[in-house]
Design an enzyme around this catalytic site. Structure first.
Site, PDB file in Angstrom:
ATOM      1  N   TYR A 177       0.741  -1.135   0.037  1.00 62.06           N
ATOM      2  CA  TYR A 177      -0.099  -0.086   0.121  1.00 62.06           C
ATOM      3  C   TYR A 177       0.838   1.308  -0.071  1.00 62.06           C
ATOM      4  O   TYR A 177       0.667   2.213  -0.819  1.00 62.06           O
ATOM      5  CB  TYR A 177      -0.885   0.002   1.260  1.00 62.06           C
ATOM      6  CG  TYR A 177      -1.907   1.195   1.169  1.00 62.06           C
ATOM      7  CD1 TYR A 177      -2.964   1.300   0.360  1.00 62.06           C
ATOM      8  CD2 TYR A 177      -1.729   2.294   2.068  1.00 62.06           C
ATOM      9  CE1 TYR A 177      -3.860   2.512   0.028  1.00 62.06           C
ATOM     10  CE2 TYR A 177      -2.616   3.227   2.049  1.00 62.06           C
ATOM     11  CZ  TYR A 177      -3.661   3.356   1.132  1.00 62.06           C
ATOM     12  OH  TYR A 177      -4.415   4.566   0.925  1.00 62.06           O
ATOM     13  N   LYS A 181       1.186   4.401  -2.857  1.00 65.73           N
ATOM     14  CA  LYS A 181       1.000   5.686  -2.572  1.00 65.73           C
ATOM     15  C   LYS A 181       2.122   6.603  -2.759  1.00 65.73           C
ATOM     16  O   LYS A 181       1.892   7.843  -3.169  1.00 65.73           O
ATOM     17  CB  LYS A 181       0.104   5.723  -1.233  1.00 65.73           C
ATOM     18  CG  LYS A 181      -1.118   5.260  -1.182  1.00 65.73           C
ATOM     19  CD  LYS A 181      -2.119   6.110  -1.975  1.00 65.73           C
ATOM     20  CE  LYS A 181      -3.113   5.466  -2.862  1.00 65.73           C
ATOM     21  NZ  LYS A 181      -4.038   6.260  -3.602  1.00 65.73           N
TER      22      LYS A 181
HETATM   23  N1  LIG Z   1     -10.175   6.471   3.168  1.00 67.10           N
HETATM   24  C1  LIG Z   1      -8.751   6.836   3.454  1.00 67.10           C
HETATM   25  O1  LIG Z   1      -8.717   7.076   4.742  1.00 67.10           O
HETATM   26  C2  LIG Z   1      -7.764   7.098   2.604  1.00 67.10           C
HETATM   27  C3  LIG Z   1      -6.601   7.671   2.885  1.00 67.10           C
HETATM   28  C4  LIG Z   1      -5.706   7.721   2.051  1.00 67.10           C
HETATM   29  C5  LIG Z   1      -5.644   7.652   0.878  1.00 67.10           C
HETATM   30  N2  LIG Z   1      -6.922   6.974   0.393  1.00 67.10           N
HETATM   31  C6  LIG Z   1      -6.954   6.797  -1.204  1.00 67.10           C
HETATM   32  O2  LIG Z   1      -8.166   7.325  -1.507  1.00 67.10           O
HETATM   33  C7  LIG Z   1      -8.689   6.361  -2.508  1.00 67.10           C
HETATM   34  C8  LIG Z   1     -10.047   5.857  -2.421  1.00 67.10           C
HETATM   35  O3  LIG Z   1     -10.218   5.351  -1.018  1.00 67.10           O
HETATM   36  P1  LIG Z   1     -11.562   4.649  -0.341  1.00 67.10           P
HETATM   37  O4  LIG Z   1     -11.382   5.008   1.201  1.00 67.10           O
HETATM   38  O5  LIG Z   1     -12.486   5.499  -0.874  1.00 67.10           O
HETATM   39  O6  LIG Z   1     -11.589   3.558  -0.855  1.00 67.10           O
HETATM   40  P2  LIG Z   1     -12.998   2.565  -0.990  1.00 67.10           P
HETATM   41  O7  LIG Z   1     -14.162   2.878  -0.218  1.00 67.10           O
HETATM   42  O8  LIG Z   1     -12.529   1.280  -0.895  1.00 67.10           O
HETATM   43  O9  LIG Z   1     -13.123   2.734  -2.514  1.00 67.10           O
HETATM   44  C9  LIG Z   1     -12.103   2.314  -3.587  1.00 67.10           C
HETATM   45  C10 LIG Z   1     -12.909   2.605  -4.655  1.00 67.10           C
HETATM   46  O10 LIG Z   1     -11.810   1.885  -5.638  1.00 67.10           O
HETATM   47  C11 LIG Z   1     -12.458   1.197  -6.563  1.00 67.10           C
HETATM   48  N3  LIG Z   1     -11.332   0.232  -6.907  1.00 67.10           N
HETATM   49  C12 LIG Z   1     -10.839  -0.755  -6.411  1.00 67.10           C
HETATM   50  N4  LIG Z   1     -10.086  -1.410  -7.396  1.00 67.10           N
HETATM   51  C13 LIG Z   1     -10.473  -0.955  -8.602  1.00 67.10           C
HETATM   52  C14 LIG Z   1     -10.095  -1.259  -9.858  1.00 67.10           C
HETATM   53  N5  LIG Z   1      -9.278  -2.393 -10.176  1.00 67.10           N
HETATM   54  N6  LIG Z   1     -10.665  -0.596 -11.023  1.00 67.10           N
HETATM   55  C15 LIG Z   1     -11.426   0.369 -10.692  1.00 67.10           C
HETATM   56  N7  LIG Z   1     -11.693   0.764  -9.552  1.00 67.10           N
HETATM   57  C16 LIG Z   1     -11.201  -0.040  -8.448  1.00 67.10           C
HETATM   58  C17 LIG Z   1     -13.546   0.568  -5.697  1.00 67.10           C
HETATM   59  O11 LIG Z   1     -14.519  -0.309  -6.545  1.00 67.10           O
HETATM   60  P3  LIG Z   1     -15.230  -1.530  -6.123  1.00 67.10           P
HETATM   61  O12 LIG Z   1     -16.520  -1.177  -5.620  1.00 67.10           O
HETATM   62  O13 LIG Z   1     -15.303  -2.240  -7.376  1.00 67.10           O
HETATM   63  O14 LIG Z   1     -14.070  -2.462  -5.371  1.00 67.10           O
HETATM   64  C18 LIG Z   1     -14.320   1.695  -4.999  1.00 67.10           C
HETATM   65  O15 LIG Z   1     -15.095   2.489  -5.852  1.00 67.10           O
HETATM   66  C19 LIG Z   1      -7.622   5.137  -2.805  1.00 67.10           C
HETATM   67  O16 LIG Z   1      -6.620   5.503  -3.603  1.00 67.10           O
HETATM   68  C20 LIG Z   1      -6.952   5.305  -1.545  1.00 67.10           C
HETATM   69  O17 LIG Z   1      -5.495   4.987  -1.525  1.00 67.10           O
HETATM   70  C21 LIG Z   1      -7.946   6.890   1.391  1.00 67.10           C
END
Ligand SMILES: NC(=O)c1ccc[n+]([C@@H]2O[C@H](COP(=O)([O-])OP(=O)(O)OC[C@H]3O[C@@H](n4cnc5c(N)ncnc54)[C@H](OP(=O)(O)O)[C@@H]3O)[C@@H](O)[C@H]2O)c1
Length: 320
Positions: A177, A181
């Site tokens: 991860y 990132k």
């Molecule tokens: N939440 C946090 O605190 C946090 C912190 C830092 C960075 N981020 C970053 O923010 C972004 C979104 O995170 P989130 O918390 O919203 O996660 P999430 O709720 O798990 O949502 C992830 C999204 O990405 C999609 N996805 C995963 N693999 C994919 C693929 N191969 N092709 C297309 N779509 C795909 C998922 O689709 P499916 O529904 O099909 O799985 C879902 O729509 C990520 O890049 C993560 O690293 C999040």
């Protein structure tokens, strides 16, 4: 809008503008799409699952009945899918913004590879976005647009191995991860340097959402349905977390605030939570040697060099 007064209900008018969001079926991507649509933008919601995409579109339109939302299949871990989706987008008018959000946040316990042979977390979070951003360089240049890469606080909490971005040795879920990132963030800054050097009228920005979790996010049918236990546990972490809806604020601001500039790094004011604020990315992600090496790696792994020259000559399809 004043710099300290950011709120999704008071975004600039985005009518006539077109934005593509990756991973818009859940979490930050869904809420970013909702906020953009609420400001009048045409949003291309993308995802790898057609049923989830349809559900997400309905969920946006339930809250913004006149939302201009289209859906497009796009699996960022699959380079063929990225190219096909980009070809569809290129066939339409210009593009004003690209939110490179899709991501695996809970990597597999053991190293897994994609159909293209790449480590799945790196492929999904970083490499696929490098390819997509390059494939969409011309419409984005025509729209004098902006691309936002989604980074993470975790880039300050782990190491990065520049000779092994796909962790062929020493794989662990956490390392996968963090590496992905660091890569995403470093690519975002490197893109800005290269686009400026080539006079391409596109800004590349990095944003992060702090620590945004589903148990602190309102329930939406088919989009966010945490169990009671998740709600309970997540609420215990309230002081160091925020909802995904709030997490999306920084991403959307980086994408649409007219005052944001290429090469900047946006995130919550209190690092983990709070309204969006300009910040400083971790040292690793600002290392230009790491970034240049990674860029070359992505060019080789995708077999694709960004078309800077053509993009620098891209004409606007229209003026607002
Ligand atoms: N939440 C946090 O605190 C946090 C912190 C830092 C960075 N981020 C970053 O923010 C972004 C979104 O995170 P989130 O918390 O919203 O996660 P999430 O709720 O798990 O949502 C992830 C999204 O990405 C999609 N996805 C995963 N693999 C994919 C693929 N191969 N092709 C297309 N779509 C795909 C998922 O689709 P499916 O529904 O099909 O799985 C879902 O729509 C990520 O890049 C993560 O690293 C999040």
């Amino acid at each position: 809008m004043a710099r300290d007064d950011w709120h999704p209900d008071r975004l600039p008018d985005l009518s006539g503008k077109r934005y593509l969001v990756t991973g818009s079926t859940a979490g930050l991507g869904f809420f970013s799409s909702l906020q953009l649509a609420g400001a009048g933008a045409h949003v291309i919601m993308t995802g790898r699952n057609p049923n989830k995409l349809a559900t997400a579109r309905v969920a946006v339109r339930r809250q913004v009945p006149d939302a201009e939302v289209t859906t497009l299949l796009l699996d960022t871990s699959n380079l063929g899918s990225v190219r096909a989706a980009a070809a569809t987008v290129r066939g339409r008018a210009g593009l004003h913004g690209l939110l490179l959000n899709a991501g695996i946040v809970h990597p597999p316990r053991r190293r897994e590879t994609t159909a293209d042979g790449h480590e799945v977390v790196f492929a999904t979070n970083a490499l696929g976005h490098y390819a997509l951003a390059g494939e969409l360089l011309l419409p984005l240049a025509a729209g004098r647009g902006r691309k936002v890469w989604v980074g993470s606080m975790s880039t300050s909490m782990g190491a990065y191995d520049p000779v092994d971005p796909e962790l062929e040795a020493n794989y662990s879920p956490w390392r996968a991860y963090v590496q992905s990132k660091v890569a995403t963030t470093a690519l975002g800054f490197e893109a800005d340097r290269r686009l400026r050097a080539a006079n391409v009228p596109i800004a590349s920005v990095v944003a992060h959402p702090g620590y945004a979790i589903s148990g602190r996010t309102r329930g939406i049918l088919g989009i966010n349905e945490p169990s009671r236990m998740t709600r309970f546990v997540d609420n215990l972490q309230a002081p160091i977390t925020q909802s995904k809806e709030h997490g999306a604020w920084a991403l959307v601001r980086a994408l649409v605030d007219p005052e944001v500039e290429g090469g900047q790094f946006w995130g919550p004011s209190r690092l983990v939570a709070g309204p969006p604020k300009l910040g400083t990315a971790s040292k690793l992600t600002r290392d230009e040697d790491i970034a240049a090496r990674l860029w070359a790696y992505c060019e080789h792994a995708t077999g694709m060099t960004w078309p800077y020259l053509k993009a620098s000559r891209a004409r606007r399809p229209w003026r607002r």
